[in-house]
Write a protein that holds these residues in place. Sequence first.
Motif, mmCIF file in Angstrom:
data_model
loop_
_atom_site.group_PDB
_atom_site.id
_atom_site.type_symbol
_atom_site.label_atom_id
_atom_site.label_comp_id
_atom_site.label_asym_id
_atom_site.label_seq_id
_atom_site.Cartn_x
_atom_site.Cartn_y
_atom_site.Cartn_z
ATOM 1 N N ASP A 93 -53.507 -27.751 22.538
ATOM 2 C CA ASP A 93 -54.026 -27.080 23.725
ATOM 3 C C ASP A 93 -54.268 -25.594 23.513
ATOM 4 N N THR A 94 -53.670 -25.014 22.473
ATOM 5 C CA THR A 94 -53.752 -23.567 22.299
ATOM 6 C C THR A 94 -54.288 -23.167 20.926
ATOM 7 N N HIS A 95 -55.016 -24.072 20.268
ATOM 8 C CA HIS A 95 -55.433 -23.788 18.895
ATOM 9 C C HIS A 95 -56.408 -22.615 18.789
ATOM 10 N N LYS A 96 -57.037 -22.241 19.888
ATOM 11 C CA LYS A 96 -58.007 -21.145 19.834
ATOM 12 C C LYS A 96 -57.407 -19.797 20.220
ATOM 13 N N ILE A 97 -56.143 -19.757 20.559
ATOM 14 C CA ILE A 97 -55.545 -18.527 21.052
ATOM 15 C C ILE A 97 -54.884 -17.758 19.916
ATOM 16 N N PHE A 98 -55.432 -16.582 19.625
ATOM 17 C CA PHE A 98 -54.822 -15.633 18.699
ATOM 18 C C PHE A 98 -54.738 -14.311 19.458
ATOM 19 N N LEU A 99 -53.566 -13.985 19.944
ATOM 20 C CA LEU A 99 -53.419 -12.914 20.908
ATOM 21 C C LEU A 99 -52.801 -11.667 20.270
ATOM 22 N N PRO A 100 -53.508 -10.519 20.290
ATOM 23 C CA PRO A 100 -52.882 -9.269 19.833
ATOM 24 C C PRO A 100 -51.855 -8.786 20.846
ATOM 25 N N VAL A 101 -50.782 -8.191 20.338
ATOM 26 C CA VAL A 101 -49.674 -7.765 21.201
ATOM 27 C C VAL A 101 -49.273 -6.334 20.848
ATOM 28 N N ASN A 113 -23.764 2.058 31.440
ATOM 29 C CA ASN A 113 -24.973 2.349 32.208
ATOM 30 C C ASN A 113 -26.188 2.292 31.297
ATOM 31 N N ILE A 114 -27.275 1.779 31.812
ATOM 32 C CA ILE A 114 -28.564 1.838 31.123
ATOM 33 C C ILE A 114 -29.475 2.721 31.959
ATOM 34 N N ASN A 115 -29.810 3.884 31.408
ATOM 35 C CA ASN A 115 -30.587 4.881 32.135
ATOM 36 C C ASN A 115 -31.976 5.036 31.527
ATOM 37 N N ARG A 116 -32.918 5.459 32.358
ATOM 38 C CA ARG A 116 -34.281 5.799 31.923
ATOM 39 C C ARG A 116 -34.912 4.675 31.086
ATOM 40 N N LEU A 117 -34.732 3.454 31.532
ATOM 41 C CA LEU A 117 -35.353 2.329 30.840
ATOM 42 C C LEU A 117 -36.856 2.352 31.087
ATOM 43 N N LYS A 118 -37.642 2.330 30.000
ATOM 44 C CA LYS A 118 -39.099 2.321 30.100
ATOM 45 C C LYS A 118 -39.652 1.316 29.098
ATOM 46 N N LEU A 119 -40.409 0.360 29.586
ATOM 47 C CA LEU A 119 -41.051 -0.638 28.735
ATOM 48 C C LEU A 119 -42.508 -0.776 29.152
ATOM 49 N N SER A 120 -43.380 -0.972 28.181
ATOM 50 C CA SER A 120 -44.782 -1.270 28.473
ATOM 51 C C SER A 120 -45.298 -2.252 27.437
ATOM 52 N N TYR A 121 -46.289 -3.044 27.828
ATOM 53 C CA TYR A 121 -46.827 -4.053 26.921
ATOM 54 C C TYR A 121 -48.291 -4.310 27.244
ATOM 55 N N LYS A 122 -48.998 -4.814 26.236
ATOM 56 C CA LYS A 122 -50.392 -5.190 26.398
ATOM 57 C C LYS A 122 -50.664 -6.410 25.554
ATOM 58 N N LEU A 123 -51.228 -7.443 26.155
ATOM 59 C CA LEU A 123 -51.560 -8.687 25.466
ATOM 60 C C LEU A 123 -53.080 -8.782 25.355
ATOM 61 N N ASN A 128 -51.559 -6.618 30.905
ATOM 62 C CA ASN A 128 -50.746 -5.458 30.549
ATOM 63 C C ASN A 128 -49.774 -5.190 31.685
ATOM 64 N N GLY A 129 -48.685 -4.512 31.346
ATOM 65 C CA GLY A 129 -47.683 -4.265 32.361
ATOM 66 C C GLY A 129 -46.681 -3.215 31.946
ATOM 67 N N SER A 148 -44.945 -3.444 36.995
ATOM 68 C CA SER A 148 -46.355 -3.664 37.320
ATOM 69 C C SER A 148 -46.939 -4.655 36.326
ATOM 70 N N LEU A 149 -47.884 -5.449 36.787
ATOM 71 C CA LEU A 149 -48.549 -6.454 35.957
ATOM 72 C C LEU A 149 -50.004 -6.534 36.364
ATOM 73 N N SER A 150 -50.905 -6.572 35.370
ATOM 74 C CA SER A 150 -52.337 -6.705 35.630
ATOM 75 C C SER A 150 -52.894 -7.811 34.746
ATOM 76 N N LEU A 151 -53.630 -8.746 35.351
ATOM 77 C CA LEU A 151 -54.212 -9.878 34.641
ATOM 78 C C LEU A 151 -55.730 -9.844 34.750
ATOM 79 N N ASN A 152 -56.401 -10.065 33.627
ATOM 80 C CA ASN A 152 -57.850 -10.231 33.597
ATOM 81 C C ASN A 152 -58.139 -11.714 33.840
ATOM 82 N N LEU A 153 -58.659 -12.048 34.999
ATOM 83 C CA LEU A 153 -58.813 -13.456 35.377
ATOM 84 C C LEU A 153 -59.803 -14.194 34.489
#
Length: 298
Positions: A93-101, A113-123, A128-129, A148-153
């Motif tokens: 089902d996913t043979h065509k998916i090669f996703l850069p990360v 305590n965990i302070n000032r946690l910052k994460l970002s990602y882009k697929l 991206n989020g 935050s999360l943004s999807l390209n439909l």
Amino acid sequence: GMLATKNLWLNYPDQNAQLENMNASLELQEVTLNDSQLKNAAVNITLQLEKGRAQKFELNNWRQSLSLKAKAVDDVFWQFNSDLKSLHFDHPDTHKIFLPVHAEGSGHFHKNNINRLKLSYKLGNLANGTLTGSLKNFGKNSIQFDQSLSLNLAEVTSQVPERFSAPLPQGLTGRAKMRTSLSGKLDAKFAPAELKGQANIQLENLTADLKQPTVHINQLDTRIDFPIEFRFDKGVRIAKLDIHTELHEAEALQAWKVSTAKLDTKITTSAFYNFQPDFGTLPVQVETQISFDTLSNT
């Protein structure tokens, strides 16, 4: 000092795993002890991998860096950066998916305590989020997160397996976005004790074609806002749900045409939902307003 490996190849036939042409380094920039206790330390770790396989997963051209700066065992600042040219899962089902990360982040761990946690990602162009936040005493005193999360439909419909995308409308374009904030605290077993949050969900510039019934949608924008509250002894409450929709143009059954339509709906309640089978009904109040410039029969 530094420890490094170059052009390393590893093969694990029993686990169907293989690493090809891996370079890795560990650089110890600083270490200071005071009465056998760590006072200061700085470590940089880098990894470069040309290709890796494990079971049905495959990754290509992975670049990873991690830096750690410590003033004590329980006072550590960390920062990472990760780039992956393609991530692939070998499945019919996913043979065509090669996703850069791409992913990056940082945070400060200090005495439970965990302070000032910052994460970002882009697929790739798919999504991206971001995630920011903090935890005090591993969340028992307080937690606070914003994401935050943004999807390209269009990318979603082209990337997901056909058996999952088949129910989706044809010609689907636009973006789906979600922003949430959450604060509260956990109990002794790290389960939610009380939480409060705010959510915002949007569809932007959505265009789609529905088959049954035949409907063409051109530039639909929708925004949904609501607060959410959780109490261990009461359950969940969404006190107010605001829905605002604007439609530039739509055509239904190749006969009816609507332009510049607006729909506003407000749903309110004062009750909590406690997830019990005998809860009964949830009293709500609904207000709706709708308007449009033209409605015509073509």
